[in-house]
Design a protein around this motif. Sequence first.
Motif, PDB file in Angstrom:
ATOM      1  N   PHE A   1     -42.865 -30.863  26.408  1.00 23.99           N
ATOM      2  CA  PHE A   1     -42.615 -32.115  27.127  1.00 23.99           C
ATOM      3  C   PHE A   1     -42.514 -33.226  26.095  1.00 23.99           C
ATOM      4  CE2 PHE A   1     -44.488 -35.293  30.404  1.00 23.99           C
ATOM      5  CZ  PHE A   1     -43.219 -35.641  30.839  1.00 23.99           C
ATOM      6  N   LYS A   2     -41.316 -33.783  25.913  1.00 23.29           N
ATOM      7  CA  LYS A   2     -41.144 -34.777  24.849  1.00 23.29           C
ATOM      8  C   LYS A   2     -39.880 -35.586  25.080  1.00 23.29           C
ATOM      9  CE  LYS A   2     -40.955 -31.016  22.595  1.00 23.29           C
ATOM     10  NZ  LYS A   2     -40.994 -29.917  21.604  1.00 23.29           N
ATOM     11  N   ILE A   3     -39.768 -36.699  24.359  1.00 27.24           N
ATOM     12  CA  ILE A   3     -38.557 -37.518  24.352  1.00 27.24           C
ATOM     13  C   ILE A   3     -38.137 -37.723  22.902  1.00 27.24           C
ATOM     14  CG2 ILE A   3     -37.441 -39.679  25.009  1.00 27.24           C
ATOM     15  CD1 ILE A   3     -39.520 -40.088  27.143  1.00 27.24           C
ATOM     16  N   TRP A   4     -36.878 -37.446  22.630  1.00 29.19           N
ATOM     17  CA  TRP A   4     -36.296 -37.608  21.299  1.00 29.19           C
ATOM     18  C   TRP A   4     -35.369 -38.815  21.255  1.00 29.19           C
ATOM     19  CZ3 TRP A   4     -37.296 -34.207  17.271  1.00 29.19           C
ATOM     20  CH2 TRP A   4     -37.850 -32.966  17.601  1.00 29.19           C
ATOM     21  N   ARG A   5     -35.325 -39.486  20.102  1.00 27.09           N
ATOM     22  CA  ARG A   5     -34.231 -40.401  19.825  1.00 27.09           C
ATOM     23  C   ARG A   5     -32.984 -39.566  19.525  1.00 27.09           C
ATOM     24  NH1 ARG A   5     -35.741 -45.746  18.736  1.00 27.09           N
ATOM     25  NH2 ARG A   5     -37.994 -46.022  18.403  1.00 27.09           N
ATOM     26  N   ALA A   6     -31.841 -40.022  20.017  1.00 25.58           N
ATOM     27  CA  ALA A   6     -30.600 -39.292  19.772  1.00 25.58           C
ATOM     28  C   ALA A   6     -30.321 -39.177  18.279  1.00 25.58           C
ATOM     29  CB  ALA A   6     -29.437 -39.981  20.479  1.00 25.58           C
ATOM     30  N   ASP A   7     -30.609 -40.225  17.517  1.00 21.17           N
ATOM     31  CA  ASP A   7     -30.356 -40.201  16.076  1.00 21.17           C
ATOM     32  C   ASP A   7     -31.192 -39.132  15.379  1.00 21.17           C
ATOM     33  OD1 ASP A   7     -28.537 -42.238  16.352  1.00 21.17           O
ATOM     34  OD2 ASP A   7     -29.886 -43.822  15.655  1.00 21.17           O
ATOM     35  N   ALA A   8     -32.427 -38.933  15.835  1.00 26.93           N
ATOM     36  CA  ALA A   8     -33.271 -37.902  15.240  1.00 26.93           C
ATOM     37  C   ALA A   8     -32.713 -36.515  15.524  1.00 26.93           C
ATOM     38  CB  ALA A   8     -34.701 -38.020  15.777  1.00 26.93           C
ATOM     39  N   LEU A   9     -32.230 -36.303  16.729  1.00 27.68           N
ATOM     40  CA  LEU A   9     -31.645 -35.007  17.080  1.00 27.68           C
ATOM     41  C   LEU A   9     -30.399 -34.734  16.255  1.00 27.68           C
ATOM     42  CD1 LEU A   9     -32.055 -35.146  20.947  1.00 27.68           C
ATOM     43  CD2 LEU A   9     -33.199 -33.540  19.403  1.00 27.68           C
TER      44      LEU A   9
END
Length: 255
Positions: free
Chosen positions: A176-184
């Motif tokens: 269960f998490k939220i990523w920044r698009a730039d990090a992905l």
Amino acid sequence: MIEPVQLPSPWRDARLTVVVPTYNEAGNLPALIERLLALPLPGLKVLVADDNSPDGTGEVADKLAAEHPEQVTVVHRPGKEGLGRAYVDGIGRALADGADFVAQMDADLSHPPEALPGMLGALLSTQAGVVIGSRYVPGGELDENWPLYRRALSGWANLYVHTLLQVRIRDLTAGFKIWRADALRDIGLDRVQSNGYSFQVEMHYLATKLGHTILEVPIRFEERREGLSKMTTATKIESALMPFRLRAKHRKLER
């Protein structure tokens, strides 16, 4: 059920796509979608990645998408290829569609959707690349009905991976998490080789190697209401071997 945090504008308007892999989750998916769409996040979308579930989950997802065409999208995959492959497909689609933030969560209602606004706020108020809804930081909880053997397996898995990979995260197997698009994009989904639950560990390891800050916030992890766990013997073997493969493949990877 917790009350979701009310974020200020423009944070609450962020383009957040929640990727939900499914296999035989027809009984849980409608309730999950209802709770997600009720959140005070106008920019939230849901992407269901279904692995051709024999219980009709794909058809249930299509019906929900027809009812909410602006918010729910379905990706139909040819068959059960593992959690990691489903996430790679779903996250890739979310990024291509312009998401600024991508959340991962299970379809079995073990992860509280109402925690997402608070997790998004924590991410936006820091420079972290990802925020994890953690069972094992102070304030985190496990459902009292979670079986003892699952608790022992989860605790052992975290200790085992900590020892081998030296990643400073308390809930290394968290889903269960939220990523920044730039990090992905920096991590690169083409680097990911995991098929099963070890996908979670691999993503945390890659993020750490590339210098992304990982933030953990406490959540309450619930036992699933319907259906069966997808954890198989083959999945456990892959998860046990994956840390060795990760060390070998990514030993020279660094920021």
